[in-house]
Design a protein around this motif. Structure first.
Motif, short mmCIF file in Angstrom:
data_model
loop_
_atom_site.label_atom_id
_atom_site.label_comp_id
_atom_site.label_asym_id
_atom_site.label_seq_id
_atom_site.Cartn_x
_atom_site.Cartn_y
_atom_site.Cartn_z
N ASN A 91 1.50 -3.46 -2.20
CA ASN A 91 0.75 -3.60 -0.97
C ASN A 91 0.78 -5.03 -0.43
N ILE A 92 0.64 -5.98 -1.33
CA ILE A 92 0.69 -7.36 -0.86
C ILE A 92 2.04 -7.64 -0.21
N ASN A 93 3.10 -7.14 -0.85
CA ASN A 93 4.42 -7.26 -0.25
C ASN A 93 4.45 -6.68 1.14
N ASN A 94 3.93 -5.49 1.22
CA ASN A 94 3.96 -4.78 2.48
C ASN A 94 3.18 -5.52 3.56
N VAL A 95 1.99 -5.98 3.17
CA VAL A 95 1.15 -6.71 4.13
C VAL A 95 1.85 -8.00 4.53
N SER A 96 2.42 -8.70 3.55
CA SER A 96 3.03 -9.99 3.89
C SER A 96 4.26 -9.76 4.78
N GLN A 125 4.46 -10.63 12.72
CA GLN A 125 3.56 -10.89 13.83
C GLN A 125 3.82 -12.27 14.44
N PHE A 126 4.47 -13.11 13.65
CA PHE A 126 4.65 -14.49 14.11
C PHE A 126 5.97 -14.72 14.82
N TYR A 147 8.44 -15.87 -1.56
CA TYR A 147 7.78 -16.34 -2.76
C TYR A 147 6.83 -15.28 -3.31
N ILE A 148 6.05 -14.71 -2.39
CA ILE A 148 5.12 -13.66 -2.83
C ILE A 148 5.89 -12.51 -3.46
N LYS A 149 7.00 -12.13 -2.80
CA LYS A 149 7.80 -11.03 -3.32
C LYS A 149 8.32 -11.34 -4.72
N ILE A 202 -5.79 -4.40 8.11
CA ILE A 202 -4.95 -4.48 6.91
C ILE A 202 -4.31 -3.11 6.66
N ALA A 203 -5.10 -2.09 6.90
CA ALA A 203 -4.74 -0.73 6.49
C ALA A 203 -3.39 -0.29 7.05
N VAL A 204 -3.04 -0.83 8.22
CA VAL A 204 -1.75 -0.45 8.81
C VAL A 204 -0.61 -0.69 7.83
#
Ligand SMILES: Nc1ncnc2c1ncn2[C@@H]1O[C@H](COP(=O)(O)OP(=O)(O)OP(=O)(O)O)[C@@H](O)[C@H]1O
Ligand SMILES: Nc1ncnc2c1ncn2[C@@H]1O[C@H](COP(=O)(O)OP(=O)(O)OP(=O)(O)O)[C@@H](O)[C@H]1O
Ligand SMILES: [Mg+2]
Ligand SMILES: [Mg+2]
Lengths: 229, 295, 295, 229
Positions: free
Chosen positions: C44-49, C55-56, C165-167, C255-257
C-alpha cells in the motif's frame, strides 16, 4: 513402616492393578514381593512412591498417612525412600556420577567433597567406579541397573524398594547385589524387593508376599518362591 | 538450595542441550529483529509525520493599517507570549510585496506599478505544535489592532488527524507485534523444553522439589532470552547505524532531520528486547515445565 | 509403500502429537501474520507513493505571443501525442490572470489595474508517470512556438528518488521477513520433531526405510504449514477488509484511492502464505529428521 | 547364517565391547549367549543389527558380507532379523497392536485383514490379546517385554535374536516364552538368545557361547550355564 489398608488401584483405562489389599511391613524387615507378570508388583511400588494415587484405601509410610498428600509434600516423602526402578530412570544427559550425586544435591547440605566421596563409595559397591563419567546410553543393561541401585542407596533411605534389581544381571553379579541389600537391611533399612529370581528367594529365606492378579494370595515368613516353602 | 548449584546446573544444561539452546536463541533473535525493525520504522514514521506536520503551521496575522511602532511591538510580544507560539516574525508590507513579486517571477515587474503598497503589515507565526492552531487563532483574534488572521483550518485539521492515524496504526502494530513475539518466543521455549519432560519426571521421582527443578530452567530461559536480546540489539544497531548514515549523508537529508538518533533507538530497543527476551524466556520456561512437574 | 498408509499415519501423528501440532500451527500463523501485515503495508505504501508522486507532475508550457488558433491547436496535439503525456489542458491567459487574482485573495483587486493582460497563453501538462518529465520537456522544447517550459527539475527528481527509495526499502524488508519467517517456521518444526527422535530411531531399528519414515513426516510438515497458511489468510482477510472499509468510508478517502483492493491482497498473500507455509513445512521436516534417520 | 570373522568393537570412549572374536552360527541353530554384565552380549547383537559398526573384522549374515553396507541397504538386512531388544524399544505413541503391526507395514504387501489376523495371532501367543489397544506406558515391565517378542516373531524372520527376553518375567511366563522360541526354532529359524537365566540354559541343553570381557571364552554344544556342563 509401610501399611496398606484395603488399598485398590484401578487405572484410568479400567485395568485393575491392585484389588483390596491390606498389609503391613515393619521397620527393618526384608520382604520379597513376587508374582507373575502384570500381577501388580510395580503398582504397589508406584503407590508408595506417590507416582499414582490409590483408588481406594489408605496408605501409611513411616507412621504418616500418605494417601492424600499435598503436591508440595510429595518430594519429602520420596526422599525417605530409595527406589530401584524397573526401567532404571536415569537422567539421560548426566553422567553416572552426576546421576548418583543428584539425590544428595536435592536434599542439600552436603559439601562437594562429601558428595564426591559418597558417590565413589556407592559406585565402588556396585562395581562401576570406572564408568563414573559415562552417560547412561553408553552402559550395558546390567550396568544401568547397578547405577540405579547405587542411586537408591546413596542417602541411606529408611525404606529401600527395589523393582527387579537383578533382572538384567548374571547370577554372580546378582549375588553381589543381594549381599549389598542384606548389608543395608542389617543396618536397619526396610527392604522390599520385587523379583522373579526363584533361586534368590529360595535361598534367602525371608518374608515372601505373593501377588496374583492384583490380590495378595500369600504372605509367608521365611518363605520360598513356590508354595512348597 | 544452593545458588552455586543452580548456576552450575543451568550452564551445564545450556551446553547439554546446545542444539536446542541454539535454535531457541536464533528464534528469539529472528522474532526480536522483526519487532525491532517495525519498532524503528514506526518510531521514525511518527517522527517524520510529527515533524512534517509542523511545517504546515504558519499563521498569518494581518495588522490594521496605521499602527505605530509601539503598538506593533506590543502586539508582537503579546503573540509571542501565547502558549504554542514558537516564532512570530514581523513582515513589513514592502517585504510582503517583494515576495509577491518573486512569486510572479518573470511577470513580477507588473507589480511595480503601485503608487502605494496596498498590502498590510503582518506577523507570520510558526507554532511549536500544529495542535495549538485553534487556540492561538482564538487568542490572537482577541488582541486589538488585528485586521484578520489567515490560516487553513480544514487543511490543518486533516493533517492532524492523518498524523494521529499514523501514530495509532503504528502503536497498534507494535502492540500486535509484541504479542506475537511473546507468543513465538514462548512457543519456542515450550517446544525446546518439551523434549525434557522425561528428565523432569525422573527428577521428581527421586525427590526433587518443584523449585529445585524449576530454578535452573527459569535461569536457562532467562539466559536464552537475554542472549537473544543482546544479539538482536547488536544486529539492529549495525543495521540502523548503516541506514542512518546513508540517509543523513545523502540528498535524503530533508528526511534525515526527523530521523530518530541511533543512540536513542539503540537504548529503546535494548530495553524492549531485554524485557521481552528475558521476561518471556523466564515466564515461558515456568509455564512450560509446569505441566511436566505434576508427577 | 502405500499412499493410504502414509495418509493414515500422517493424520494419526498429527493427533498423537496434537500439542506439538497446535504449537507449530500457531507459530506458523503468528509468523505469517507478521509477514502478511508488512507485506500489505509495503504494497500500500508503494501504491500510495506511486500515486502521490504523479500528482506533482504538472508542467507548464508558455506559448509565444500571437499564435493563431490553428498553431495553438497543432502545438496542443503535438504535445498530447508525446509518450507519457496524460492530459494537456489549454489555459488561456485571462484564466491565468483570474487564478492569480484568486491567489492574492482579498488583495486580488489590485490586479484589476492592467489594461492589457501581460501573461502568456499556456498548456498545463499532466504526465502518466513522473519519470517521463525529462523526456517530455526535451521534446516540447523542440516544438516551434514555445516560449518557455516551466517545471521544477530538482523537485521532480527528488520525488522520483524518494519513491524509488521507499520501494527498495519495502522490497528489502519483505525479503528479510520472508527469510526470517522461513527460519522461524523451520525452527519450530525442527523443535517439534526433535522430541520424536527416539521414535524415528526405533522405526529404523525394526527395518523401516528412510522414505517410509519420511513421507508421513513430510506430509505432516506440509499440512501443518498449509493449515497455518489458511488460518493466516483468513485472519489477514478479516483484518484488512475491516481496515479497508474504515479507510475508504471516511474522510481518509484521499488515501483510499491508492489502497490495494481486498481481493488482490487476499490472493497475493494466500499464494505467499501457502508457498512459504507448505514449502517450509515440508522442507523443515525433511531437514530436521535427516539427522535422526542416520541410525 | 551368522559369521563373525575376527570381529572387534571399541566404542568411541575407548571401552572395548568385543575383542577379536571368530564364530559361526549355522542356519537353524539355537544358541545361548551368556556372560556377566558388560561382557559384550548386547554389543554382539548391535553389530548384527548394524546399529554399530565393527572396529575390525568382518561380519556375514545369510551369506552376505554386511561389514560395510550402504545406508540404504541396512533396512533390508534388518527385515531378515527379528529382534527382542533388552530395552524393549516400543514406539511410545502407538498401541500394542500398532507396534506389532508396524513390522508388517514396513515390508508392505500385506492386506489389512492379513495384518490384523497375524497381529491377533502373535499377541495371543504371548498372552496379550486383551492389551491390544493399550499404549506401552500402560503396560507392566513383563508385558512390554512380551510385546517386543511378539513384534520380533510376527514376520517369520530368518534369524531371531532375543536380548534377555525373560529378564522381566516370572518363571512360569518365562517357560511359556521358551516354548515359543523353541517352536520357532523348530520351524527353521535360527535363534540367538542372550540370558542370565541359569535354569533355562541348564534345562534346554543347547549350544552355549560364553563371553567374558568382550572375548568368547567358551563355545559348547549341549552346554549348561556353568562350566560343569
Ligand atoms: N499406567 C497404566 N495404565 C493402565 N494400566 C496399567 C498401567 N500400569 C500398569 N497397568 C496394568 O496394571 C497391571 C499391573 O501392572 P504392574 O506394572 O503392577 O505389574 P507387575 O506386577 O509389575 O508386572 P511385571 O512383573 O511384568 O513388571 C498390568 O495388567 C498392567 O497392564
Ligand atoms: N554406546 C556405548 N558407548 C560406550 N561404551 C559402551 C556402549 N555400549 C556399551 N558399552 C560398554 O561396552 C561393554 C559391553 O556392553 P554390552 O552392552 O555389550 O554388555 P552386555 O554383555 O550386554 O551386558 P548386560 O548383561 O549388562 O546387558 C560395557 O562395558 C559397556 O559399558
Ligand atoms: Mg513390574
Ligand atoms: Mg546387554
Amino acid at each position: 513402616m509401610i501399611k496398606f489398608n484395603q488399598v485398590s488401584k484401578r487405572y484410568k483405562n479400567g485395568v485393575v492393578g491392585l484389588r483390596d489389599n491390606t498389609i503391613s511391613i515393619e521397620k527393618g524387615e526384608f520382604v520379597f514381593l513376587i508374582g507373575s507378570s502384570g500381577a501388580g508388583k510395580t503398582t504397589f511400588v508406584k503407590l508408595i512412591l506417590k507416582e499414582i494415587e490409590p483408588s481406594q484405601g489408605r496408605i501409611f509410610l513411616d507412621g504418616d498417612d500418605i494417601t492424600k498428600l499435598h503436591r508440595r509434600k510429595i518430594p519429602y516423602v520420596r526422599r525417605k525412600l530409595g527406589i530401584v526402578f524397573q526401567d532404571f530412570r536415569l537422567l539421560p544427559k548426566m553422567t553416572v556420577a552426576e546421576n548418583v550425586a543428584y539425590t544428595l544435591e536435592i536434599v542439600g547440605g552436603y559439601s562437594k567433597r562429601k558428595i564426591r566421596s559418597q558417590v565413589s563409595m556407592v559406585l565402588g559397591v556396585v562395581g562401576l567406579l570406572d564408568k563414573s563419567n559415562m552417560k547412561p546410553h553408553q552402559l550395558s543393561g546390567g550396568e544401568k541397573q547397578r547405577v540405579s541401585i547405587a542411586r537408591a542407596i546413596i542417602n541411606n533411605p529408611k525404606v529401600l524398594i527395589a523393582d527387579e534389581p537383578t533382572g538384567n544381571l548374571d547370577p554372580e553379579t546378582s549375588w553381589e547385589i543381594m549381599k549389598i541389600l542384606r548389608q543395608i537391611n542389617r543396618r536397619g533399612t526396610t527392604v522390599v524387593m520385587i523379583t522373579h529370581d526363584k533361586e534368590v528367594v529360595d535361598i534367602m529365606k525371608k518374608r515372601v508376599i505373593e501377588l496374583n492378579d492384583g490380590k495378595i494370595i500369600r504372605d509367608q515368613m521365611n518363605g520360598g518362591y513356590g508354595y512348597e516353602g | 538450595m544452593k545458588v552455586s548449584y543452580t548456576l552450575k546446573e543451568t550452564f551445564k544444561n545450556l551446553w547439554r542441550n546446545r542444539l536446542m539452546s541454539f535454535a531457541s536463541i536464533t528464534s528469539v533473535v529472528a522474532t526480536l529483529i522483526i519487532l525491532g525493525t517495525i519498532f524503528i520504522l514506526v518510531l521514525n514514521i511518527n517522527n517524520v509525520s510529527e515533524g512534517a506536520k509542523d511545517q504546515f503551521t504558519s499563521i498569518e496575522v494581518y495588522l490594521e493599517d496605521g499602527l505605530d511602532f509601539n503598538e506593533t511591538e506590543s502586539i508582537g510580544s503579546e503573540i509571542s507570549a501565547l502558549q504554542g507560539v514558537k516564532l512570530s516574525e514581523y513582515k513589513e508590507k514592502n517585504r510582503a510585496l517583494e515576495e509577491y513579486k518573486e512569486q510572479w517571477g518573470k511577470d513580477g515587474y507588473l507589480l511595480d506599478g503601485f503608487a502605494d503598497n496596498p498590502l498590510p503589515n503582518s506577523y507570520v507565526i510558526t507554532l511549536t505544535k500544529i495542535e495549538f492552531a485553534d487556540y492561538v487563532v482564538k487568542k490572537i483574534n482577541e488582541i486589538e489592532g488585528i485586521e484578520e488572521v489567515r490560516y487553513d483550518k480544514d487543511f490543518i485539521s486533516k493533517i492532524i488527524s492523518i498524523s494521529e492515524y499514523i501514530k495509532t496504526i503504528g502503536f497498534i502494530l507494535i502492540l500486535i507485534l509484541i504479542a506475537i513475539s511473546t507468543f513465538i518466543i514462548n512457543n519456542t521455549i515450550k517446544l525446546a523444553l518439551d523434549s525434557r519432560r522425561t528428565e523432569i519426571s525422573i527428577m521428581k521421582y527421586v525427590g526433587a522439589t518443584n523449585w529445585f527443578i524449576r530454578w535452573p530452567f527459569v535461569l536457562e530461559g532467562t539466559i536464552l532470552g537475554f542472549v537473544g536480546a543482546m544479539i538482536s540489539t547488536g544486529i539492529m544497531y549495525v543495521l540502523y547505524n548503516y541506514t542512518y548514515t546513508i540517509l543523513t549523508s545523502d540528498f535524503y537529508s530533508l528526511i534525515a532531520v526527523y530521523l530518530v538518533g541511533v543512540d536513542k533507538v539503540l537504548s529503546d530497543s535494548m530495553v524492549l528486547f531485554i524485557t521481552i527476551g528475558c521476561g518471556i524466556g523466564a515466564l515461558g520456561s515456568i509455564t512450560s515445565i509446569r505441566k511436566h512437574l505434576d508427577v
